[in-house]
Motif scaffolding. Structure first.
Motif, PDB file in Angstrom:
ATOM      1  N   PHE A 270       0.831  -1.212   0.000  1.00 27.41           N
ATOM      2  CA  PHE A 270       0.000   0.000   0.000  1.00 27.41           C
ATOM      3  C   PHE A 270       0.864   1.259   0.000  1.00 27.41           C
ATOM      4  CE2 PHE A 270      -4.289  -0.800  -0.388  1.00 27.41           C
ATOM      5  CZ  PHE A 270      -4.866  -1.601   0.579  1.00 27.41           C
ATOM      6  N   ALA A 271       1.933   1.241   0.817  1.00 22.79           N
ATOM      7  CA  ALA A 271       2.774   2.436   0.955  1.00 22.79           C
ATOM      8  C   ALA A 271       3.546   2.748  -0.330  1.00 22.79           C
ATOM      9  CB  ALA A 271       3.754   2.259   2.116  1.00 22.79           C
TER      10      ALA A 271
ATOM     11  N   ARG B 201      -6.701  -1.200   9.404  1.00 24.47           N
ATOM     12  CA  ARG B 201      -5.587  -0.343   8.997  1.00 24.47           C
ATOM     13  C   ARG B 201      -4.504  -0.352  10.077  1.00 24.47           C
ATOM     14  NH1 ARG B 201      -5.664   5.086   9.320  1.00 24.47           N
ATOM     15  NH2 ARG B 201      -7.721   5.081  10.258  1.00 24.47           N
ATOM     16  N   HIS B 202      -4.941  -0.362  11.320  1.00 28.78           N
ATOM     17  CA  HIS B 202      -4.008  -0.230  12.439  1.00 28.78           C
ATOM     18  C   HIS B 202      -3.215  -1.510  12.657  1.00 28.78           C
ATOM     19  CE1 HIS B 202      -7.377   2.610  12.872  1.00 28.78           C
ATOM     20  NE2 HIS B 202      -6.379   3.445  13.000  1.00 28.78           N
TER      21      HIS B 202
ATOM     22  N   ARG C 191      -9.194  10.594  -5.341  1.00 31.35           N
ATOM     23  CA  ARG C 191      -8.652  10.032  -4.105  1.00 31.35           C
ATOM     24  C   ARG C 191      -9.766   9.474  -3.216  1.00 31.35           C
ATOM     25  NH1 ARG C 191      -7.715  12.193   0.831  1.00 31.35           N
ATOM     26  NH2 ARG C 191      -8.382  14.229   0.107  1.00 31.35           N
ATOM     27  N   ALA C 192     -10.851  10.221  -3.085  1.00 34.74           N
ATOM     28  CA  ALA C 192     -11.949   9.770  -2.212  1.00 34.74           C
ATOM     29  C   ALA C 192     -12.533   8.457  -2.727  1.00 34.74           C
ATOM     30  CB  ALA C 192     -13.032  10.845  -2.131  1.00 34.74           C
TER      31      ALA C 192
ATOM     32  N   GLN D  12       3.760  -3.424  10.151  1.00 31.36           N
ATOM     33  CA  GLN D  12       4.772  -2.764   9.337  1.00 31.36           C
ATOM     34  C   GLN D  12       5.855  -2.147  10.234  1.00 31.36           C
ATOM     35  OE1 GLN D  12       3.632   0.864   7.346  1.00 31.36           O
ATOM     36  NE2 GLN D  12       4.923   0.457   5.590  1.00 31.36           N
TER      37      GLN D  12
ATOM     38  N   PHE E  56     -10.944   6.220  -4.504  1.00 33.69           N
ATOM     39  CA  PHE E  56      -9.961   5.154  -4.280  1.00 33.69           C
ATOM     40  C   PHE E  56     -10.032   4.640  -2.850  1.00 33.69           C
ATOM     41  CE2 PHE E  56      -6.269   2.847  -5.735  1.00 33.69           C
ATOM     42  CZ  PHE E  56      -5.631   2.501  -4.567  1.00 33.69           C
ATOM     43  N   ILE E  57     -10.117   5.557  -1.896  1.00 34.57           N
ATOM     44  CA  ILE E  57     -10.169   5.132  -0.492  1.00 34.57           C
ATOM     45  C   ILE E  57     -11.472   4.395  -0.208  1.00 34.57           C
ATOM     46  CG2 ILE E  57     -10.312   5.949   1.910  1.00 34.57           C
ATOM     47  CD1 ILE E  57      -8.440   8.245   1.071  1.00 34.57           C
ATOM     48  N   GLN E  58     -12.579   4.952  -0.713  1.00 33.98           N
ATOM     49  CA  GLN E  58     -13.905   4.408  -0.403  1.00 33.98           C
ATOM     50  C   GLN E  58     -14.172   3.080  -1.121  1.00 33.98           C
ATOM     51  OE1 GLN E  58     -16.922   7.154  -1.562  1.00 33.98           O
ATOM     52  NE2 GLN E  58     -17.996   6.911   0.355  1.00 33.98           N
TER      53      GLN E  58
ATOM     54  N   LEU F 247      -0.495  -1.363  10.070  1.00 28.19           N
ATOM     55  CA  LEU F 247       0.569  -0.406  10.388  1.00 28.19           C
ATOM     56  C   LEU F 247       1.440  -0.919  11.537  1.00 28.19           C
ATOM     57  CD1 LEU F 247      -1.450   2.887   9.934  1.00 28.19           C
ATOM     58  CD2 LEU F 247       0.499   2.159   8.572  1.00 28.19           C
TER      59      LEU F 247
ATOM     60  N   TYR G  81      -9.453   0.845  -1.165  1.00 26.84           N
ATOM     61  CA  TYR G  81      -8.679   0.626   0.062  1.00 26.84           C
ATOM     62  C   TYR G  81      -9.532   0.020   1.178  1.00 26.84           C
ATOM     63  CZ  TYR G  81      -5.483   1.886   3.886  1.00 26.84           C
ATOM     64  OH  TYR G  81      -4.639   1.855   4.967  1.00 26.84           O
ATOM     65  N   ILE G  82     -10.629   0.691   1.531  1.00 23.46           N
ATOM     66  CA  ILE G  82     -11.461   0.227   2.644  1.00 23.46           C
ATOM     67  C   ILE G  82     -12.118  -1.128   2.341  1.00 23.46           C
ATOM     68  CG2 ILE G  82     -13.537   0.742   4.006  1.00 23.46           C
ATOM     69  CD1 ILE G  82     -12.711   3.704   3.928  1.00 23.46           C
TER      70      ILE G  82
END
Lengths: 81, 290
Positions: B202-203, B249-250, B230-231, B256, B233-235, B253, B238-239
């Motif tokens: 992802f990074a 997500r946490h 971007r919105a 990582q 892509f996230i909605q 991270l 990613y989510i």
């Protein structure tokens, strides 16, 4: 006010680390997409700030962030909460 | 002797393949209503179709390198072979559209082939697991983009292009689901390592056309005008990916950070050991022989 300024500074530091360039001139009014930060870098920046502050922002709340101020306000509310 | 992991991955592939054979096979020449191309559709639609066609043209590179990196896993390697067949139809169908709509000539398409093949796509990540997750994100993003363009084609009354995007979008979400199935298996086998790889991908994620397709930056601007920002892509990418995998997500991270910290510790240890070995070699070279 001072806490928001600190969060803005924190954003600049974390964003510089993630995106590997300086964000010295960023203000709360800066539009995130106009800073050239893509969506995945944005999630990384948010994630690192959350980790450092010990907070969690719901994923759905991250969709409508337009300005750096929106993000700082969202994070600030979690820190105070 | 097959391991349990290889058995599970093979099962993912056979389930995928059986469903594809039953529900998803389509014919470029017979299943698209070529008589319903809208030759008056705006040039922006042709430019987007050409962009997608161009990205898909790197197929030989995707397949060659993709198969090699997952070759130790029979199911994954065979999926890549099938994926190559399905993706080849995407580029062929879009290329046919560009010529049959009159938007591009055969000569222009051959010029495009030459420009595309003057550069080579290289894998953005080095391990099978990272490339599997990369595939998951990339296919999901492509699915979202194709769905959007299907709507646009319908809006402009181009039934041929709408049908193409419908077929290719169905293929892309099926590919996404396969990759997600494999990642679920890998999360059970090695949760921390898989989470760290997901965060790493992802990074460092970029869509495959970046730096390769001619005029990619200006093409992307056209795509953003179509509403893929971007919105979205996230909605929509990613989510949903994280939700399907039941990963937060946490968690990603945290894994990582741990992986980065462990890597740093190994490097410090290695440097310290090198220094010790260097000192020992220096001392023994200064001791006079008997």
């Amino acid at each position: 006010m001072s806490e928001k300024k600190d969060l803005l500074t924190m954003f600049k530091v974390v964003a510089a680390r993630v995106d590997k360039r300086a964000f010295d001139n960023v203000t709360k009014e800066s539009v995130i997409t106009e800073l050239g930060i893509d969506s995945l870098s944005m999630m990384q920046i948010v994630g690192e700030m959350e980790t450092e502050l010990g907070i969690m922002i719901p994923d759905e709340d991250l969709v409508e962030l337009i300005t750096v101020g929106d993000l700082v306000t969202k994070i600030g509310a979690r820190v105070e909460g | 002797m097959k391991t349990r992991l290889e058995e599970r991955l093979y099962k993912e592939y056979i389930t995928f393949f059986e469903k594809a054979e039953r529900e998803r096979r389509w014919n470029v020449f017979e299943d698209i209503p070529w008589d319903r191309v809208n030759k008056d559709a705006p040039e922006e639609m042709a430019l987007c179709a050409e962009t997608f066609c161009s990205v898909e043209m790197y197929l030989p590179d995707y397949v060659a390198q993709g198969i090699n990196v997952v070759r130790p896993y029979f199911g994954n390697a065979w999926f890549q072979a099938n994926w190559g067949y399905e993706e080849s139809k995407h580029s062929l169908a879009l290329g046919e559209y560009l010529m049959r709509s009159g938007k591009r000539t055969p000569e222009q398409m051959f010029d495009l082939h030459t420009k595309i093949f003057s550069k080579k796509w290289e894998m953005p990540f080095t391990t099978a697991r990272q490339m599997t997750f990369y595939g998951c994100v990339q296919e999901m993003a492509t699915f979202v983009i194709y769905v959007k363009h299907r709507e646009m084609a319908a809006k402009h009354g181009d039934e041929a292009l709408r049908t193409i995007y419908d077929f290719v979008a169905r293929d892309e979400i099926a590919h996404t689901r396969f990759y997600q199935g494999v990642i679920k298996v890998l999360l059970e086998e090695d949760p921390e390592g898989t989470l760290a790889d997901m965060a790493h991908v992802f990074a460092n994620f970029e869509m495959p056309g970046v730096g390769l397709v001619p005029d990619y930056d200006s093409r992307i601007l056209k795509m953003r005008e179509a509403g893929i920002d971007r919105a979205v892509f996230i909605q929509k990418v990613y989510i949903p990916i994280l939700k399907f995998l039941n990963v937060s997500r946490h968690d990603m991270l945290k894994a990582q950070s741990k992986a980065i910290s462990e890597k740093r510790d190994r490097e410090i240890l290695k440097a310290a050991q090198s220094e010790e070995q260097g000192k020992a070699a220096l001392i023994s070279s200064n001791v006079p022989s008997a």
